[in-house]
Write an enzyme that holds these catalytic residues in place. Structure first.
Site, PDB file in Angstrom:
ATOM      1  N   ILE A 127       0.844  -1.201   0.000  1.00  0.00           N
ATOM      2  CA  ILE A 127       0.000   0.000   0.000  1.00  0.00           C
ATOM      3  C   ILE A 127       0.878   1.249   0.000  1.00  0.00           C
ATOM      4  CG2 ILE A 127      -1.964  -1.105   1.165  1.00  0.00           C
ATOM      5  CD1 ILE A 127      -1.093   0.580   3.709  1.00  0.00           C
ATOM      6  N   ASP A 128       2.165   1.101   0.410  1.00  0.00           N
ATOM      7  CA  ASP A 128       3.037   2.277   0.567  1.00  0.00           C
ATOM      8  C   ASP A 128       3.535   2.827  -0.773  1.00  0.00           C
ATOM      9  OD1 ASP A 128       2.769   1.710   3.253  1.00  0.00           O
ATOM     10  OD2 ASP A 128       4.677   0.669   3.403  1.00  0.00           O
TER      11      ASP A 128
HETATM   12  O1  F6P Z   1       4.076  -1.596   4.707  1.00  0.00           O
HETATM   13  C1  F6P Z   1       2.705  -1.534   4.903  1.00  0.00           C
HETATM   14  C2  F6P Z   1       2.377  -0.965   6.268  1.00  0.00           C
HETATM   15  O2  F6P Z   1       0.969  -0.918   6.385  1.00  0.00           O
HETATM   16  C3  F6P Z   1       2.998   0.390   6.579  1.00  0.00           C
HETATM   17  O3  F6P Z   1       2.327   1.453   5.954  1.00  0.00           O
HETATM   18  C4  F6P Z   1       2.921   0.391   8.082  1.00  0.00           C
HETATM   19  O4  F6P Z   1       3.916   1.238   8.656  1.00  0.00           O
HETATM   20  C5  F6P Z   1       3.205  -1.047   8.424  1.00  0.00           C
HETATM   21  O5  F6P Z   1       2.868  -1.813   7.294  1.00  0.00           O
HETATM   22  C6  F6P Z   1       2.395  -1.544   9.609  1.00  0.00           C
HETATM   23  O6  F6P Z   1       2.804  -2.824   9.914  1.00  0.00           O
HETATM   24  P1  F6P Z   1       2.014  -3.839  10.852  1.00  0.00           P
HETATM   25  O7  F6P Z   1       0.865  -4.383  10.068  1.00  0.00           O
HETATM   26  O8  F6P Z   1       3.010  -4.876  11.180  1.00  0.00           O
HETATM   27  O9  F6P Z   1       1.512  -3.058  12.043  1.00  0.00           O
END
Ligand code: F6P
Length: 347
Positions: A127-128
């Site tokens: 998504i990033d």
């Molecule tokens: O890389 C996708 C993402 O949703 C980032 O935008 C966010 O910082 C991270 O993953 C969150 O990770 P987790 O799902 O492990 O909390």
């Protein structure tokens, strides 16, 4: 007949199932068998593999998440992890692997290809939208649509109450989601890691707007933005000090602190909304379904051609292939031109 493994690693994202379906359908049409690797690299480390047949991949195109599970397991951080991946890959009789992931999952794939000659191809997911060598990753469009809808909804409540609404979005160390959803939603200030404008600057823009007669504002902040002050002080806000297996901090919380700073400095009543994992959930947009499908077919074709160490990528409107090493060498950050588009509507 070939046996093709498929894995999804890292944070989940809308469109993963659409890729799995496309890989499988193209492989089946060639008479190949497809094997689902459970929970990203964990499935190969721990030998957790299941065949995927036409039945499993039927009806999954619009479904969010991933039917084969995901994790942030890094075989390079596990004692004997890489050897176990190679052993289980061979024992399962696999001829190729399709790794669907972001910089971490594909970084492992790039290394396994370069150092161990693992026959792997990649598909750019996140998504990033921070993966190099492709114009867009799948999942991004859905996240931006969800964030835009949230901003639209916050507009009406902000206006009714004469409030400043701070919306914190994901994106890790890049501001793609913030910039795109902020532009689409008509945000009055957007704060991203790549353009560290100060809190004082943001407050001045809000004051300017309120002097023009507006009584409410929307501020979009990316989780990776460091609170930056004119004094030169910078504060990175994290949720936990521990790093994950890929060395990432858990971001989140900057919105709350920013809202506090804005209220203190301007006197405008301010509220915060953290969108969090809502941005990753649910059904992919039509655009993401199509992109994921095209990526999946390309990955299956790369396997068929024996063109390993490559990643499906979008260049303009064409699906091409690029090297995994190139795609994972550095993060794709938001260029200044994009921030200029956003900035034209500040204040
Ligand atoms: O890389 C996708 C993402 O949703 C980032 O935008 C966010 O910082 C991270 O993953 C969150 O990770 P987790 O799902 O492990 O909390």
């Amino acid at each position: 007949m070939k046996r093709v493994g498929v894995l999804t690693g890292g944070g989940d994202c809308p469109g993963l199932n659409a890729v799995i379906r496309a890989v499988a359908r193209r492989c089946f049409s060639r008479g190949y068998a497809v094997v689902g690797v459970a929970d990203g690299w964990r499935g190969l480390v721990e030998n957790d593999l299941e065949p995927l047949t036409a039945r499993e991949v039927s009806g999954i195109l619009p479904r969010g998440g991933t039917i084969i599970g995901t994790s942030r397991t890094n075989p390079y951080k596990i004692d004997g992890g890489v050897d176990r991946v190679l052993r289980h890959f061979a024992e399962a009789g696999l001829d190729a692997l399709v790794a669907i992931g972001g910089e971490d999952t594909l970084g492992v794939a790039a290394r396994l290809f370069a150092e161990q000659e693992l026959p792997v191809v990649g598909v750019p997911k996140t998504i990033d939208n921070d993966l190099s060598a492709t114009d867009y990753t799948f999942g991004f469009d859905t996240a931006v649509s969800i964030a835009t809808e949230a901003i639209d909804r916050l507009h009406t409540t902000a206006e009714s109450h004469n409030r400043v609404m701070v919306v914190e979005v994901m994106g890790r160390h890049t501001g793609w989601i913030a910039v795109m959803s902020g532009i689409a939603g008509g945000a009055d200030v957007i704060l991203i890691p790549e353009q560290p404008v100060s809190v004082e600057f943001a407050c001045a823009e809000l004051r300017k707007r309120h002097e023009r007669g507006k009584s409410f504002s929307i501020v979009v902040v990316s989780e990776g933005y460091k609170l930056t002050f004119d004094s030169g002080e910078e504060r990175e806000i994290t949720q936990a000090p521990e790093l994950d297996e890929f060395g990432h901090v858990r971001l989140g919380g900057v919105g709350e602190q920013l809202a506090h700073e804005i209220e203190q400095r301007t006197g405008f009543e301010t509220r915060v909304t953290v969108l969090g994992h809502v941005q990753r959930g649910g059904s992919p947009t039509a655009r993401d379904r199509v992109l994921a499908t095209r990526y999946g077919l390309k990955a299956a074709d790369l396997v068929h051609e024996g063109n390993f160490g490559r990643m499906a990528a979008l260049h303009g409107d064409a699906i091409v292939d690029v090297s995994l090493a190139e795609a994972t060498a550095e993060l794709k950050t938001v260029p200044p031109e994009w921030y200029d588009v956003a900035r034209a509507f500040f204040g």
